[in-house]
Scaffold this active site. Structure first.
Site, short mmCIF file in Angstrom:
data_model
loop_
_atom_site.label_atom_id
_atom_site.label_comp_id
_atom_site.label_asym_id
_atom_site.label_seq_id
_atom_site.Cartn_x
_atom_site.Cartn_y
_atom_site.Cartn_z
N ASN A 44 1.81 -7.24 -0.10
CA ASN A 44 2.41 -6.52 -0.35
C ASN A 44 1.78 -5.64 -2.04
O ASN A 44 2.54 -5.26 -2.37
CB ASN A 44 4.15 -7.07 -0.88
CG ASN A 44 5.20 -6.55 -1.87
OD1 ASN A 44 5.35 -5.43 -1.67
ND2 ASN A 44 4.95 -6.30 -3.19
N TYR B 179 -3.43 6.85 -2.64
CA TYR B 179 -2.77 6.68 -1.76
C TYR B 179 -2.32 6.37 -0.71
O TYR B 179 -2.22 5.45 -0.33
CB TYR B 179 -1.28 6.53 -2.33
CG TYR B 179 -0.10 6.35 -2.43
CD1 TYR B 179 0.30 4.48 -3.04
CD2 TYR B 179 0.50 6.24 -2.23
CE1 TYR B 179 1.17 3.75 -3.15
CE2 TYR B 179 2.46 5.39 -2.00
CZ TYR B 179 2.28 4.23 -1.60
OH TYR B 179 3.15 2.85 -1.55
N LYS C 81 -2.83 3.76 2.46
CA LYS C 81 -1.42 2.97 3.45
C LYS C 81 -1.59 3.62 4.65
O LYS C 81 -1.84 2.60 5.38
CB LYS C 81 -0.37 4.06 2.59
CG LYS C 81 0.01 2.98 1.77
CD LYS C 81 0.30 1.75 1.08
CE LYS C 81 0.52 1.23 0.04
NZ LYS C 81 1.31 -0.13 -0.28
#
Ligand code: NAD
Length: 246
Positions: free
Chosen positions: A89, A154, A158
């Site tokens: 995470n 970012y 992902k």
């Protein structure tokens, strides 16, 4: 108690979504090792979790160092006897414009958001395979579907986390290891909570459910995927974003 007797590791478990996942797992009967980037933040989180006694402990390994992450997994096995659930995470965000994006910062986000996930999956899977199975859950984001207008590093990480999740679900299925991701939308972590009310209202307006998500709501998705209720679910990206991405 959906996770009675289970053992989990949650990286980036000192605050925000990760801490909500740690609490949710503990409340459902699991033992948990949480990690943070600094001992001080680990200590702060642990101070909030004293009611769970020995069922929770904290560490701060370098998540990009395979030996340190192998040691983290080994600690779970030594202290609690096994590793059932690995939650990758920990993550950082980016807002840099492409025109000014420092390539060193791009390397950094690749390390923290992607290489650490690879290393966490590898270390956990090695132990889970020998044990006869397990569950890996990676934290993705709603921007893994449509991107975002700045800080391209970012969403790039992902999108890659989604690709790794889907691929590892295929590779590890035969070893009874399920691999899924949770893709949160805008969630009321410290950063969002610190914003003025008007800005939170502006962010909330285009979200079909009309509000930002709570960390506990995101943690419920992790709980579902970690539990036997999801025993035939693997290779999925579970969005928890109030339909914000559409
Ligand atoms: P946060 O900033 O509140 O917490 C981040 C956690 O990651 C902390 O425990 C921190 O110690 C750890 N961490 C950060 N950098 C690290 C490093 N270099 N090494 C080891 N640990 C490190 O974050 P959050 O908002 O709760 O986000 C958690 C995850 O959820 C991230 O992967 C993030 O990309 C994702 N996410 C968050 C949101 C949101 O709105 N908050 C939305 C979508 C996805």
């Amino acid at each position: 108690m959906l996770l009675e007797g289970k053992v989990a590791i949650v990286t980036g478990g000192t605050r925000g979504i990760g801490l909500a996942v740690v609490k949710k797992f503990l409340d459902n009967g699991a033992s948990v090792i949480l990690t943070g980037s600094r001992q001080a933040t680990v200590d702060k989180a642990m101070a909030e979790l004293t009611e769970y006694g020995d069922r929770v402990m904290g560490m701060c390994p370098d998540l990009c160092d395979a030996a340190q992450v192998a040691d983290l997994v080994e600690t779970a096995v030594k202290k609690y006897g096994k590793l059932d659930i690995m939650v990758n995470n920990a993550g950082i965000s980016a807002r840099d414009s492409l025109y000014e994006y420092d390539p060193d910062n791009f390397d950094k986000i690749l390390d923290v958001n992607l290489k650490s996930v690879f290393i966490g999956c590898q270390a956990a899977a090695r132990v889970m395979k020998v044990q006869g199975g397990g569950v890996i859950i990676n934290t993705s984001s709603m921007v893994s579907i449509y991107g975002q207008p700045a800080g391209c590093g970012y969403p790039a990480t992902k999108f890659a986390v989604n690709g790794m999740t889907k691929s590892l679900a295929r590779e590890l299925g035969r070893d009874h290891i399920r691999v899924n991701a949770v893709a949160p939308g805008v969630t009321r972590t410290d950063m969002v909570a610190a914003l003025p009310k008007e800005i939170v209202e502006r962010i909330s307006a285009p979200i079909p459910l009309g509000r930002v998500g709570e960390p506990e709501e995101v943690a419920d998705a992790f709980l579902f995927l970690a539990s036997d209720m999801a025993s035939y679910v693997t290779g999925e990206m579970l969005s928890v974003d109030g339909a914000a991405q559409t």
